[in-house]
Each structure stands twice: as C-alpha cells, then as structure tokens.
Design an enzyme around this catalytic site. Structure first.
Site, PDB file in Angstrom:
ATOM      1  N   PRO A 130      -6.214 -18.592 -32.305  1.00 53.87           N
ATOM      2  CA  PRO A 130      -6.593 -17.199 -32.575  1.00 53.87           C
ATOM      3  C   PRO A 130      -7.300 -16.502 -31.409  1.00 53.87           C
ATOM      4  CG  PRO A 130      -7.070 -18.575 -34.468  1.00 53.87           C
ATOM      5  CD  PRO A 130      -6.657 -19.502 -33.362  1.00 53.87           C
ATOM      6  N   GLY A 179       3.170 -13.096 -25.879  1.00 49.15           N
ATOM      7  CA  GLY A 179       2.752 -12.550 -24.580  1.00 49.15           C
ATOM      8  C   GLY A 179       3.426 -11.231 -24.259  1.00 49.15           C
ATOM      9  N   GLU A 180       4.702 -11.123 -24.622  1.00 48.17           N
ATOM     10  CA  GLU A 180       5.453  -9.914 -24.262  1.00 48.17           C
ATOM     11  C   GLU A 180       5.201  -8.769 -25.250  1.00 48.17           C
ATOM     12  OE1 GLU A 180       6.707 -10.456 -21.447  1.00 48.17           O
ATOM     13  OE2 GLU A 180       7.562 -12.460 -21.308  1.00 48.17           O
TER      14      GLU A 180
END
Lengths: 768, 327
Positions: free
Chosen positions: A662, A734-735
């Site tokens: 998290p 991430g993207e």
C-alpha cells in the site's frame, strides 16, 4: 482575500494519507520500503558509485550540428592535457564486433531500425550526438580535456521542425509489413460514421517533447575483467535485456557479460533501450584497459537517452444528442529519429475505452534529424489520453452533460476492440469514490461560475488505462535453518519499491515475517526477468515469488511427511495451509502438527533448502482483455488577470487489482500525478530549429514541478484482485498513475476559465 | 572547468588590490551563478578573489537610510526584522527568487552581478553577443519567450534575472562601490545598463570595483507594497514578468508610488511615468489600469514574447491591487 492559493495551501497531507488511508482489507499491510534506510543514508550504491581499482573517467563531446559529417577532429591539445589517457572517436575507436556483422542491431530491438552506433563513422544524425570520448584519470581532467577537442563539420540541411515537416509523416514500416500491427490503421464499424453524427467535435492537440529527467543521471561503469569478460554497473531498467544486448554487440557468450543495477534512481522509461553512451564506455574501457565510469550531464540527458516524442493528434468525435457515442476518429503523428522508428500506443485506448460502435485510428511517424524517442512513463497512452479525455470533456460540454455522466453513458462492460470480456474492470467504483473526494458536487457546468476570491475555480477529470501486462520471470528462493528466506531475481527496481512488494508477497505466501525475508534484485546473474517497464513487474515477478514460496512449502511438506508419525498429516495438507511461525512449520488449524525448521534441517543433514521457479503468462490472456484503469480528478484555481494556475487538489483512484504494497503503491500514484502536473503545466523541451538544438535543457529552463506546484494528492485503490491476470491478482499501476492526469487538469482549467487549451504545457501566457 | 588561481582576502582594499593584479580576475562570494558559468566555460576567470571573509554582512539603520552590506545573504536580508518592517517590498522580492538553498548562499552584491539567464548566453554552441561580442544575438530570431520588451538593441534582447534588484530600483537604492580610486556611490537606476552596442557589459561598475553596500533611504512604503512574480512554475523559476509595486495611500488617495518591472529588460525597469500617473489619484482599478497602459508605452515584442504586452499590464494592475489591499 486569497492572494495565491498555492502559497496558502495547507502542508501536504500526502504522508499522512500514505500512512492511514489504505484499507488493509485482508492480505497486505503497509510496509516501509525494505531499502528505504539504505537510500536515505546514502548506503545504497548506484551505477556511478562503484570505485573499482584503477577507475578512470570518460566525458563525452557532442555534435553541435544537427546533420552532416565530421570533417576532422583535432584532439592534439586534449591528448596533451594532464591526466588524459585517450581521446576516442570514430577515427580511432576499436571495432565493435556487433557493428560489423549486422545492419539491424543484433539484440531484440525495442525500436525498429538501426540504433545509433557510438564512434562508428563520421555521420552526424542530430545535434547533441556523442562524437568523442575523452578518458582521463579524474573527472575534472576529462572535462578539461573534452573542452579542448575541436571538431570540424560538413553541414547539411537539417529538419527538426515538426510543424513545418508534418506532411512528410509516414506509416511505420512495421505496419506496412503487418496490417495487424498495433500501429497499423484501424477501423471498427462504419468508416464514415462521424460525418453524419448529430453532435460533433473536431479538434487538434499538441504535446511537446518531454524528457524523463530522473534525478539520477544516466551512468555506467564498464569493466573488462578479462578480454572476454565484461562487467557493467549500468543504470538500466533490465539487467538481462542489457546483458543480451551487449553480449551480442561484443560477440560474447551471455554468461560472460554481467550487468549490475542494484539501485536505480528513477528512469521513467529511459533505461528501456541501450544507448550509445553505454557502448562508448565499454569501448573506452577496452581501449585504456581500465574500468571506465561515464556519467551523462543533465544537458546530455536531453539528447542521449530518449524522450517523450513531440506528438500531434486530431480527434473527430460524434455523438447522439442524448450522449451516445457514434464515432471516434483519432489520428496521431509522433516524431522519431532518421535512423529508428519509435512507435507507441497513443491510440490504443481510443479503441477500447468507450462503447463507440465506429472507431478509426491512424498512426504515423515523422522522421526528423533528432535523437530517438523512447517510452516515457504512461508512454503513448498518456499522450493519447490527453487528446481523448480532453475530447470527451469537450463533447460532454457540447451535449450539456456532466463529464462523468457522459462517460457512464458510454461505459463498456467488455472490450469492444478485442471483443473479449474484461478480466476485471472497476472504473465505475473509481468514478464514485473520486467524485465524492474531490467535491464534484461543487462543480458547475458553466465555466467561470465558481470563484475563490479573485481566483476562478474549476474541476476536471480524466480516465486512464494501461494493459495489465505480464511476462515470464523466475525467482530463486532459499530457506535457511533459522527460517530466513532469501530470494533473487534479475529484475530491477527503478523506484516503485519492487523489493518491498516481493517481500510482502513472500510473507503473505509463507507466513514468514517480512523482517526475515530478503529480496535481491538488479543482477543479470539472478534468475530470469525482463525490463522493469510497462507496469509488468508485480504481475510477472510476483507470481514467480509465489511459485517459489509454494515450491519450498511442497519440499518441506514432503520432507516432513516422510518422517511419518504425527508428521504424516503434512502429506495431505494443502500448500495454502502450510505456514511458518517463529521458525516452525505448521499446518494452520492443527496445533499438533508443528515442526521446527532447524531440527528438521539437522535431521535431514541440510543447511538450507532451495528452489528456482519460473512463472509465465497463461491462456487466460487469450480469453480475456486485461487492463488496469485509473481515474484522476483535479481542482484548479486560475487567476483571470495573470493566468497563474494553482492545482489545488488531485484525487486519484486506481483499479490495479490487489494492492500488494500500500505505501509504495500510493507513492507511485502520487509520483504519477506529479508527473501529470508537469505534463499539463510546465514541461516542454524546445528546439531552436535554425540550429536543430535544444534551448531548454537544464532544470532552470526545463521545468519539472517543484513542491509548491504539487498539492495534496489523495489516493484510493479499488483493491479487488484480478486473478485472471496473474495469480497474485495485481494489474500494475506505474503507468496508470500518470495516464489521464494532464487532461484532468486541462479540463479543470476549461471549467474554471472557459479556455480550452489543446497544446501543452498550459503556461500563464495561454490563459490571459 | 578551466584551471584558475584562488585567493582569499579580508578587506575591501585587499580584494581590490588582488583583483587588480590579474587581467581576468573576478570576485567570488556565494558563487551561485559564477561557478555555474565557469563549469560551462561561459566565464573563464584566471583568478578568483574570495571576498567572503570581508566583514560586509551588516544590515542596519544609519541615520535616514538602511545600509545593507554587500555580503549579507539573500535569506538574511529577507528575514531581517528591520527589512521586513521598513522595506517589506525588498523582503518579498528576495523570497520570490531562487530557492531556499540558493538564498542561503547568495549575497546581495552577487545578486546584483548575476548574468542573464538567456538560453543563448548559456550555450557556448550558440551565438551570443553578450558572451562573445560579434557572434550575433541568437535570441533575436530565436526562442525568445523569456526575453525583453523594453530597451532592447539589435545586439541583445536578454533580460536581467534578479528579483531583488526590481525592488531596489523601485526603492531608490544607492550602490556603494570601492575601487582602486576609492569609494563612490551609484544610483541604483544607473547601475545596470541597457545592451546598446555593448551587451557584454551588464552594469556600470568600473574595472576592479567592488560593491560594498546598498543604501536605501527611509520611505513611507511600509504597508501597501507587493512584489508579484509570474513564472512558469510556482517556485524556483525566473520571472516571466514581475512587478514591484509600492503605494503610500492616505484617505484612499495615492500620495506616492513606486513601480518597477522585471523580466522585461536588460536592466531593472523603473516605471516613472506610470508612477506619476498614480500619484494624486484614488487607489482604484481604473487608476491602476491607466498607469499600466502608460507603463507599457514603447514596449516592443518579439516572436515568442508578444504575450508580455498583455501579461505585463495585467501584472502591474494585479500587483497594485495587491499592494492597495495587503493581506
């Protein structure tokens, strides 16, 4: 009176959010970065920090013309300068075996074409191309030597001006060869549906060149341990892809090339390609017979390691008066170099995001005398989302509809492009959570209706999506008698906290406490992994961690059961029920079935237990369409007289499957939103086309957002597993952290001011 | 970086002597600009004379003026109680500049001596008359978004980068300089130059002269002041346009006014005519708009900075509004 909302903003609550806001529903608890202490104390070693015995330094001299040939190189003064060991150029560079044998670069190329070969011949392809390396005993001596090199050129007419040359855009070669290529022209439904649509939007969008500019400069330390054994401490996103690349380039068996990238200080995509400066360092090390360190300057980061390409887009969108999409035509032209055809997925989301029966996409590239672009965070999707999500906002406004309502009206429960069901899609949940958090009810349809003092207040939103990619990966796991678990994988960690996430998966799978687990990465000699890129790491390496942990359990089970007696219960125990508690192996719910690991190992006369397991994508990939989704909301304040923009609040919601770690996941989302603020408001690398040379190429002129630009960013995750995508249930994030942020801000600015800015970045001059 | 000598001095005279002995010598204080320029081979002094040990850090009231030593740090001046109380415009302008780290290194004298941040000046592969007279001006026909609209020449359209100097020119400061021929005083408005035919010269300091102090006369601009800086990001960026506004208001009538602009000229740009148009008028948006229009007379834009013709007056109006109604 609120003088400047950005100056008066409350202290960032991001840290607090990271600590508190994550619902640890069941599986994963917040864990501090396992390597955080090493990073903040300076103990983490990066590629430029290996002080090998006899280390020397290389500095690159770049071309100052954009196209032509090198007439002569006067290196005499440099060669005579104190401490200079070699001045290397195409004139005297040793022959690189891979350069001679193949026209196409020998390794599997990330980009089609002929990569630039360092010191190969006298051709100049762009301004800022590495031409000469000066190698010296210290960095300062190498820099001084480099200042003395005089290069004469034969100039040719260059083309760097995208707008002036756009008519020369072409279909990428891969699309010519293969009509099924992702960059080939695409049509779904009626090609001409737009023409007769009742409500139409027709607009062009421009994204300037953006440069990754991670904090850590690109660095390599190249060391020939023997004539045929090469070790590279290299800032890359994949150790094994780099190993393969240089093994082929130097005609060596892969096992003779070792690539170390234990720590990477951000990369955002620029380490997904191997670049000429790496070969330059390897050539230099070979020529001076010493380990060579080469660190690019910030200025060289603009021309030597890729960038997000300048991209023009056009969207024609048609809808019925009650808000059903009829057609979307989306065209894109992205710039590339003269020698490589870089392409990206700018148009993919237009094909699958909304339930439009008729869709056409058309992708072209424009070859200019510039260096080759490379994927930059949220690669083509972030570029495409700026156009698509802006257009969706424009259409919603034309229809007099709330932008969320409009999106829900065109929500699709299966992938209209692949015509497959989604593995999972929880975008509606993202809309709902985000709406409330940003205070969407305060938004008024009519621009300029909400004010805070003199400042105009606007709200906007943008959707993001990115493929839930997965590749093959392997992990070695080793359990010792003390119950410590050591794991190894060649994957890199460019910042998202891969080690932390993998420790959590291993702990979750085995019950071993996180402080007894070590995950080693960033070494090509470890088991198989590809690049860290495309949001694929947790989805690829995570299952291998799980598989290795489960294999260890199976081994233990067999070993224990073979002893008979009360241990026989282990033979029939399910692997999920085998847990490790305080150095003991137990069957959950069966208190009598307990075995001490140390005793067990002693009885079996072993020091440790080891396994290596590989995990690969399965056939679900053919049955389902797998994407992660995100939703970004922004509140902006705009000053009507001065055009100052203050992003007051950002809310991000990610549908990324199970959230493994998290804290680091939240960190990814906050970083992505920050990058999105840069896209929207500040970042632009500008070329003076008379010289074909960048004029904004340092941190004073190329503006990345600073703390004062970054507001409170609230992050939420749906946190529902997608076990069709991979066994750990993750979809990668991430993207999606950056995709959709820039249009959310641009849309909020429209809502505040009524000004629709279609060319980024939105600087104050565009708003007065 | 090219090799150089380095000496330390502890008196103004010793510093001036040391710098006079070598042809191409420079004083160095915080070094926040000079070191960058040396790293890029834009400035290549043979000798650096470090003046940090000279006791010139004081900030004090002397009679009817405030005197600030040339080596007082930007942060020290910005945080000084005396400056905050009597020269709040100066404090605001300093805090608008650079970053906290740079303000902790940079000195008042060094701030005045900053070179332009013109992209062409900073790249030795590009033409620049300021860096190398005769090469031509790269910005004139180039990427000139940040460039000047007042007082330009065909030789140079660069802007002066300082925020502090915009406040100082508005506040009628005086520069105190020590040279081989002794001490002299230069009105701040005459310190920096327009480019003319000699853009290589940023200011009128004579050879081997050392700035020792800034003197600012007492004034009535202690309340209604504002330094408004418009830039491409919220902090740590040079001004696209900045305005230093100071008003002395009594009964809603402007008794006295000071107005200067940054990001528009090769020198801190004092708007004297606009000031005259403010005095005696009510402090209203109409007055401010009128003054802003007067202020912009004679402005000339280039390909990429035409927006300054609109952003300039808007920023003047907003700075005056903010000054009239301080938070």
């Amino acid at each position: 009176m609120l003088r400047n909302p950005c100056e008066s903003k409350e202290k960032s609550l991001n840290q607090q959010i990271m600590n508190e806001a994550f619902f640890d529903k069941k599986d994963y608890k917040s864990l501090d970065r396992v390597d955080g202490r090493l990073k903040v104390t300076g103990a983490a070693r990066y590629s430029a920090e290996y002080q090998l015995p006899g280390l020397v330094y290389a500095v690159l001299v770049e071309s100052k013309i954009a196209k032509g040939t090198i007439k002569s190189i006067d290196s005499r003064a440099a060669e005579r300068a104190p401490g200079v060991l070699a001045v290397i150029s195409h004139v005297n560079a040793i022959k690189v075996p891979g350069y001679q044998t193949s026209n196409q670069h020998p390794s599997e190329p990330p980009v089609n074409g002929q990569p630039l070969r360092a010191f190969y011949d006298n051709n100049v392809y762009y301004n800022g191309q590495p031409i000469v390396a000066v190698v010296a005993s210290t960095l300062e001596k190498a820099q001084f030597g480099a200042s003395l090199v005089k290069i004469q050129y034969e100039k040719e007419q260059h083309k760097t001006d995208f707008d002036a040359n756009m008519d020369n855009a072409v279909l990428p070669a891969q699309a010519k060869k293969n009509p099924k290529s992702p960059v080939a022209d695409y049509n779904r439904g009626d090609k001409n549906a737009f023409v007769n649509a009742p409500v139409k939007i027709d607009a062009e969008y421009v994204l300037p060149t953006e440069v990754h500019n991670p904090m850590e400069l690109q660095a390599i330390t190249a060391y020939w341990e023997a004539d045929d054994r090469l070790t590279l401490y290299d800032k890359v996103q994949g150790t094994q892809p780099t190993q393969q690349h240089f093994a082929k380039e130097w005609n060596l068996p892969p096992e003779n090339v070792k690539v170390i990238a234990t720590f990477v200080g951000g990369a955002f995509g620029n380490g997904l390609h191997n670049w000429p400066h790496e070969t330059a360092a390897i050539i230099a090390a070979k020529q001076v017979k010493k380990p060579v360190k080469l660190v690019l300057t910030r200025e060289q980061m603009f021309t030597m390691v890729g960038y997000r390409p300048y991209t023009w887009q056009k969207i024609q969108m048609g809808a019925t008066k009650d808000g059903k999409l009829v057609a979307i035509n989306h065209e894109s032209v992205g710039q590339t170099s003269s020698y490589e055809e870089f392409t990206e997925s700018t148009l993919q989301q237009t094909r699958m995001m909304y339930a439009s029966p008729n869709v056409n996409t058309r992708y072209r590239i424009l070859k200019l005398d510039v260096s080759t672009p490379i994927w930059m965070r949220g690669p083509g999707e972030a570029t495409g989302a700026f156009a698509l999500e802006s257009a969706m906002d424009e259409m919603a406004f034309s229809l007099g509809m709330d932008p969320i309502e409009f999106r829900l009206m065109n929500y699709t429960d299966s992938d209209p492009d692949k015509q497959l069901p989604w593995s999972t899609k929880y975008l509606k949940e993202c809309y709902d959570a985000g709406k409330e958090k940003i205070g969407w009810d305060k938004r008024k349809m009519q621009p300029g209706s909400v004010r805070s003092g003199e400042w105009l207040v606007g709200y906007g939103m943008g959707t993001g999506t990115f493929g839930a990619n997965r590749g093959a990966a392997a992990v070695r796991a080793q359990l010792d008698a003390d119950g410590n678990l050591l794991m190894q994988c060649a994957i890199t960690d460019i910042g998202p906290g891969t080690g932390t996430a993998m420790v959590q998966i291993a702990s979750n799978t085995t019950g071993i406490s996180t402080d007894k687990i070590i995950f080693q990465l960033g070494n090509s000699q470890f088991p198989k992994a590809g690049n860290q890129g495309g949001s694929s790491t947790v989805n690829s390496v995570g299952p291998a961690v799980q598989a290795a942990c489960n294999a260890l359990k199976e081994q233990l089970k067999t070993m224990i059961a073979s002893k008979g007696g009360s241990n026989a219960a282990f033979a029939s125990a399910k692997k999920e029920d085998i847990v490790f508690v305080n150095g003991q192996v137990q069957i959950a719910g069966n208190d009598s079935a307990k075995v001490d690991i140390r005793t067990l190992f002693k009885q079996n006369n072993i020091q440790k237990m080891e396994t290596t397991q590989e995990s690969r994508p399965d056939e679900n990939r053919n049955k389902y369409s797998m994407y992660a989704f995100s939703m970004h909301f922004a509140e902006v304040h705009v000053h009507p007289l001065t055009g100052q923009v203050c992003v007051k609040k950002v809310v991000c919601c990610g549908d990324a499957g199970t959230i493994i770690s998290p804290k680091t996941a939240a960190n990814q989302m906050i970083g992505g939103a920050t990058g999105g603020i840069g896209m929207a408001l500040t970042e632009s690398a500008v070329i003076d086309h008379r010289f074909g040379r960048y004029v904004t190429k340092d941190f004073a002129e190329y503006h990345v957002p600073v703390h004062a630009d970054v507001p409170h960013i609230e992050v939420f995750f749906v946190n529902k597993p997608d076990t069709l995508a991979d066994p750990v249930g993750s979809k990668g994030l991430g993207e999606i952290a950056i995709i959709g942020v820039a249009p959310a801000i641009a849309n909020a600015i429209f809502n505040a001011t009524g000004k629709r800015i279609r060319e980024l970045p939105i600087t104050p001059d565009k708003l007065i | 970086m090219i090799q150089f000598q380095y000496v330390r001095t502890s008196t103004p005279k010793a510093a001036v002597d040391a710098v006079s002995k070598t042809q191409n010598a420079r004083f160095i204080a915080g070094g926040t600009n000079l070191v960058d320029l040396m790293k890029r081979n834009i400035m290549t002094p043979e000798k650096l004379v470090d003046i940090n040990n000279i006791p010139l850090k004081g900030i004090e009231q002397q009679g009817n003026k405030i005197v600030i030593g040339a080596l007082a740090l930007n942060s020290q001046v910005a945080d000084s109680k005396l400056v905050q109380e009597k020269l709040p415009l100066l404090s605001q302008s300093l805090n608008a500049g650079a970053s906290a780290q740079i303000r902790n290194m940079a000195t008042v004298g060094g701030n005045m001596m900053q070179r332009t941040r013109c992209n062409y000046f900073y790249d030795t592969a590009m033409p620049c008359n300021k860096r190398e007279p005769g090469l031509g001006c790269g910005a004139l026909e180039g990427f000139n978004r940040m460039h000047a609209i007042f007082g330009t020449s065909e030789k140079c359209i660069a802007v002066h980068p300082s925020d502090m100097c915009i406040a100082l020119v508005a506040l009628d400061a005086t520069v105190v300089a020590a040279g081989p021929k002794g001490e002299r005083r230069i009105p701040f408005a005459e310190f920096h130059r327009l480019p003319g035919d000699t853009p290589e010269k940023d200011n009128n300091l004579m050879e081997n002269e050392l700035i020792t102090a800034i003197e600012i006369p007492d004034n009535a601009f202690t309340r209604n002041v504002h330094y408004l800086k418009i830039r491409d990001r919220a902090s740590y960026a040079f001004a696209v346009i900045s305005v230093a506004a100071a008003l002395h208001i009594e009964n809603n009538t402007i008794k006295d006014a000071r107005l200067a602009m940054g990001g528009v000229s090769h020198k801190p740009w004092r708007l004297s005519e606009a000031e005259k148009a403010l005095i005696g008028k009510p402090a209203s948006e109409k007055t401010f708009r009128n003054a802003a229009e007067i202020a912009m007379q004679g402005a000339k834009a280039y390909k990429h900075n035409a927006f300054k013709l609109k952003l300039g007056p808007n920023t003047i109006v907003q700075a005056l509004k903010n000054a009239a109604e301080p938070v």
